[in-house]
Enzyme design. Structure first.
Site, PDB file in Angstrom:
ATOM      1  N   ARG A  67     -13.818 -18.875  31.318  1.00 14.24           N
ATOM      2  CA  ARG A  67     -15.130 -18.044  30.884  1.00 14.24           C
ATOM      3  C   ARG A  67     -16.276 -18.818  31.897  1.00 14.24           C
ATOM      4  O   ARG A  67     -17.503 -18.525  31.555  1.00 14.24           O
ATOM      5  CB  ARG A  67     -15.489 -18.579  29.514  1.00 14.24           C
ATOM      6  N   ASP A 103     -16.010  -9.119  20.603  1.00 15.50           N
ATOM      7  CA  ASP A 103     -16.765  -9.419  19.543  1.00 15.50           C
ATOM      8  C   ASP A 103     -17.366  -8.336  18.528  1.00 15.50           C
ATOM      9  O   ASP A 103     -17.561  -7.148  19.180  1.00 15.50           O
ATOM     10  CB  ASP A 103     -18.153 -10.234  20.107  1.00 15.50           C
ATOM     11  N   TYR A 178     -26.742  -9.057  10.814  1.00 17.16           N
ATOM     12  CA  TYR A 178     -27.137  -9.494  11.912  1.00 17.16           C
ATOM     13  C   TYR A 178     -28.372  -8.656  12.520  1.00 17.16           C
ATOM     14  O   TYR A 178     -29.399  -9.243  12.879  1.00 17.16           O
ATOM     15  CB  TYR A 178     -26.027  -9.445  13.219  1.00 17.16           C
TER      16      TYR A 178
HETATM   17  O1  CP3 Z   1      -9.749 -15.155  19.045  1.00 18.07           O
HETATM   18  C1  CP3 Z   1     -10.196 -14.182  18.744  1.00 18.07           C
HETATM   19  O2  CP3 Z   1     -10.300 -13.918  17.490  1.00 18.07           O
HETATM   20  C2  CP3 Z   1     -10.828 -13.208  19.622  1.00 18.07           C
HETATM   21  C3  CP3 Z   1     -12.045 -12.602  19.359  1.00 18.07           C
HETATM   22  C4  CP3 Z   1     -13.102 -12.573  18.551  1.00 18.07           C
HETATM   23  C5  CP3 Z   1     -14.300 -13.261  18.938  1.00 18.07           C
HETATM   24  N1  CP3 Z   1     -15.383 -13.148  17.937  1.00 18.07           N
HETATM   25  C6  CP3 Z   1     -14.770 -14.116  20.107  1.00 18.07           C
HETATM   26  C7  CP3 Z   1     -15.769 -15.037  20.213  1.00 18.07           C
HETATM   27  C8  CP3 Z   1     -13.381 -12.246  17.285  1.00 18.07           C
HETATM   28  C9  CP3 Z   1     -12.321 -11.612  16.452  1.00 18.07           C
HETATM   29  C10 CP3 Z   1     -14.760 -12.117  16.911  1.00 18.07           C
HETATM   30  C11 CP3 Z   1     -15.470 -11.701  15.862  1.00 18.07           C
HETATM   31  C12 CP3 Z   1     -16.685 -12.347  15.269  1.00 18.07           C
HETATM   32  N2  CP3 Z   1     -17.803 -12.467  15.947  1.00 18.07           N
HETATM   33  C13 CP3 Z   1     -16.937 -12.631  13.761  1.00 18.07           C
HETATM   34  C14 CP3 Z   1     -15.965 -12.244  12.809  1.00 18.07           C
HETATM   35  C15 CP3 Z   1     -15.023 -13.265  12.667  1.00 18.07           C
HETATM   36  C16 CP3 Z   1     -15.563 -14.612  11.953  1.00 18.07           C
HETATM   37  O3  CP3 Z   1     -15.609 -15.643  12.751  1.00 18.07           O
HETATM   38  O4  CP3 Z   1     -16.108 -14.594  10.745  1.00 18.07           O
HETATM   39  C17 CP3 Z   1     -18.236 -12.981  13.876  1.00 18.07           C
HETATM   40  C18 CP3 Z   1     -19.047 -13.227  12.468  1.00 18.07           C
HETATM   41  C19 CP3 Z   1     -18.763 -12.884  15.140  1.00 18.07           C
HETATM   42  C20 CP3 Z   1     -20.215 -13.167  15.643  1.00 18.07           C
HETATM   43  C21 CP3 Z   1     -19.980 -14.334  16.600  1.00 18.07           C
HETATM   44  N3  CP3 Z   1     -19.912 -14.396  17.914  1.00 18.07           N
HETATM   45  C22 CP3 Z   1     -20.454 -15.769  16.419  1.00 18.07           C
HETATM   46  C23 CP3 Z   1     -20.986 -16.251  14.975  1.00 18.07           C
HETATM   47  C24 CP3 Z   1     -20.154 -16.625  17.397  1.00 18.07           C
HETATM   48  C25 CP3 Z   1     -20.318 -18.171  17.712  1.00 18.07           C
HETATM   49  C26 CP3 Z   1     -21.267 -18.570  18.376  1.00 18.07           C
HETATM   50  C27 CP3 Z   1     -21.458 -20.195  18.448  1.00 18.07           C
HETATM   51  O5  CP3 Z   1     -21.441 -20.437  19.717  1.00 18.07           O
HETATM   52  O6  CP3 Z   1     -21.235 -20.707  17.611  1.00 18.07           O
HETATM   53  C28 CP3 Z   1     -19.793 -15.649  18.445  1.00 18.07           C
HETATM   54  C29 CP3 Z   1     -19.422 -15.793  19.893  1.00 18.07           C
HETATM   55  C30 CP3 Z   1     -17.849 -15.741  20.185  1.00 18.07           C
HETATM   56  N4  CP3 Z   1     -17.134 -14.820  19.821  1.00 18.07           N
HETATM   57  C31 CP3 Z   1     -17.316 -16.828  20.764  1.00 18.07           C
HETATM   58  C32 CP3 Z   1     -15.625 -16.252  20.869  1.00 18.07           C
HETATM   59  C33 CP3 Z   1     -14.572 -16.569  21.769  1.00 18.07           C
HETATM   60  C34 CP3 Z   1     -17.632 -18.207  21.252  1.00 18.07           C
HETATM   61  C35 CP3 Z   1     -18.168 -17.684  22.881  1.00 18.07           C
HETATM   62  C36 CP3 Z   1     -18.180 -18.797  23.555  1.00 18.07           C
HETATM   63  O7  CP3 Z   1     -17.200 -19.286  24.387  1.00 18.07           O
HETATM   64  O8  CP3 Z   1     -19.336 -19.422  23.735  1.00 18.07           O
END
Ligand code: CP3
Length: 368
Positions: A67, A103, A178
């Site tokens: 990434r 996502d 959101y």
């Molecule tokens: O391994 C997996 O589950 C793969 C894919 C996945 C991601 N997001 C990748 C991701 C899935 C299924 C999600 C779903 C998602 N995204 C949800 C529902 C699941 C849950 O956790 O309740 C929600 C609420 C989101 C919204 C979201 N996206 C949040 C709250 C965040 C975190 C932000 C942070 O930095 O704290 C993300 C970003 C995100 N989505 C990351 C990943 C791998 C992190 C991105 C990074 O590497 O910086």
């Protein structure tokens, strides 16, 4: 071919399989016979199948390396990179399924909504969607706009072979929360007020999200996902009354988008112990249980015929192996009341998790 036992609801009938392309992994790579898909269809395979929510992400050094220098949403729309990250945890941990790296806000990005994912904060909108006129300006998405998703899924399933890929989407309440807030919030007052102050605007927003989340699920299934999960991460902030009146029919619509294909659908929420029965009524074949409720109690509420998924407490991952092992034995034992049990965490893998603990946990579950 029907892979479920006769007394259970038939999943993956011949008629449904025929709606999938002959090259779909359920037809061509035998994922229908994998422990994961068998369990999701209500069976008890040789060993309990396991995958982890957020297994594809920051707990893996190979994820951080892949990434580096790429913004999160750009990474999601880069088919080669998204496929690589999807497969990484299967390679490393030997989990029984991959979850598609993407996502819940990716369909919004595809629709042209001003959205970004800010590290440490999550999804952030350029401006909130609360007024009917803003919501009415949201476009319908042409199916071909999901082509980068189809391509990423196709590349991932080519590498996965007989290991199934789970597709996913955000549930209407969680994604609309959101959009209505313009970003993350603690108690989701924005969307919860909106559904009472302006039910017409709320319904317009939630049904737009239901359609695009449904399209997102369908694109993944058509391109090769063998199961899907609908994430309603923030449903736990709702009363059952509001869930039933303002939310569940929208979730039902998103889940219906892939019903005809017969792929198993997991319906998961957090903090949703009091909503489990309503969530099951909204749809899905498997109910995902968060870490707050024991699986035997979940089965008491849902009935023994409902397969359950869950619910190792993510907090235990860093509590020491003995503690984690004891907790896992308890989770496996409480999962035995249900027709079938898919082992998972009760929410996502924390970024600080030592990946070697996850690998050891998978081995332990497979030997159980
Ligand atoms: O391994 C997996 O589950 C793969 C894919 C996945 C991601 N997001 C990748 C991701 C899935 C299924 C999600 C779903 C998602 N995204 C949800 C529902 C699941 C849950 O956790 O309740 C929600 C609420 C989101 C919204 C979201 N996206 C949040 C709250 C965040 C975190 C932000 C942070 O930095 O704290 C993300 C970003 C995100 N989505 C990351 C990943 C791998 C992190 C991105 C990074 O590497 O910086």
């Amino acid at each position: 071919m029907t892979i479920s036992t006769p007394q259970r609801r038939a999943l993956l009938t011949d008629a449904q399989l025929s709606r999938l392309a002959p090259s779909h992994p359920l037809r061509a790579a035998g994922t229908a016979h994998s422990p994961m898909i068998r369990a999701m269809a209500g069976d008890r395979p040789e060993h309990p199948p396991v995958w982890f929510m957020r297994q594809a992400g920051r707990s893996l050094p190979e994820y951080r390396a892949a990434r580096e220098g790429t913004n999160m949403l750009e990474a999601c729309l880069d088919p080669e990179l998204a496929a690589e990250i999807t497969v990484q945890p299967v390679r490393r941990h030997g989990v029984d399924a991959a979850i598609f790296f993407s996502d819940i806000v990716v369909p919004l990005k595809i629709a042209g909504v001003d959205v970004d994912i800010v590290p440490g904060r999550g999804p952030v909108m350029g401006s909130p969607y609360r007024e009917l006129r803003d919501i009415e300006s949201l476009p319908e998405i042409p199916d071909e706009a999901f082509d980068p998703i189809r391509e990423a899924v196709g590349r991932a399933v080519d590498q996965l072979g007989s290991t199934p890929l789970i597709g996913f989407a955000g549930a209407p309440f969680t994604v609309a929360a959101y959009m209505a807030e313009g970003g993350s919030s603690r108690d989701h007052l924005g969307p919860r007020t909106m559904m009472h102050r302006d039910p017409e605007a709320w319904n317009a927003l939630a049904s737009w999200v239901a359609r695009v989340s449904g399209q997102f699920l369908a694109a993944q299934v058509e391109a090769g996902a063998s199961a899907v999960q609908l994430f309603d991460s923030w449903a736990g902030s709702l009363s059952e009354r509001d869930y039933r009146a303002h939310v569940m029919h929208h979730s039902a619509l998103a889940l219906e988008a892939v019903e005809a294909y017969g792929v198993p659908r997991v319906h998961f929420g957090t903090g949703s112990s009091e909503l489990l029965v309503a969530m099951k009524e909204a749809g899905g074949d498997v109910v995902g249980i968060d870490y707050r409720l024991d699986l035997d109690e979940a089965t008491r509420r849902l009935g023994p015929e409902t397969p359950v998924q869950g619910n190792i407490d993510p907090a235990m991952l860093d509590a020491g192996w003995e503690v984690l092992q004891k907790h896992t034995v308890d989770v496996l034992s409480k999962g035995r009341d249900a027709a079938a049990h898919i082992v998972n965490l009760g929410h996502g893998v924390p970024p600080s998790t030592d990946p070697t603990v996850l690998t050891r946990l998978v081995e332990f579950i497979h030997e159980s």
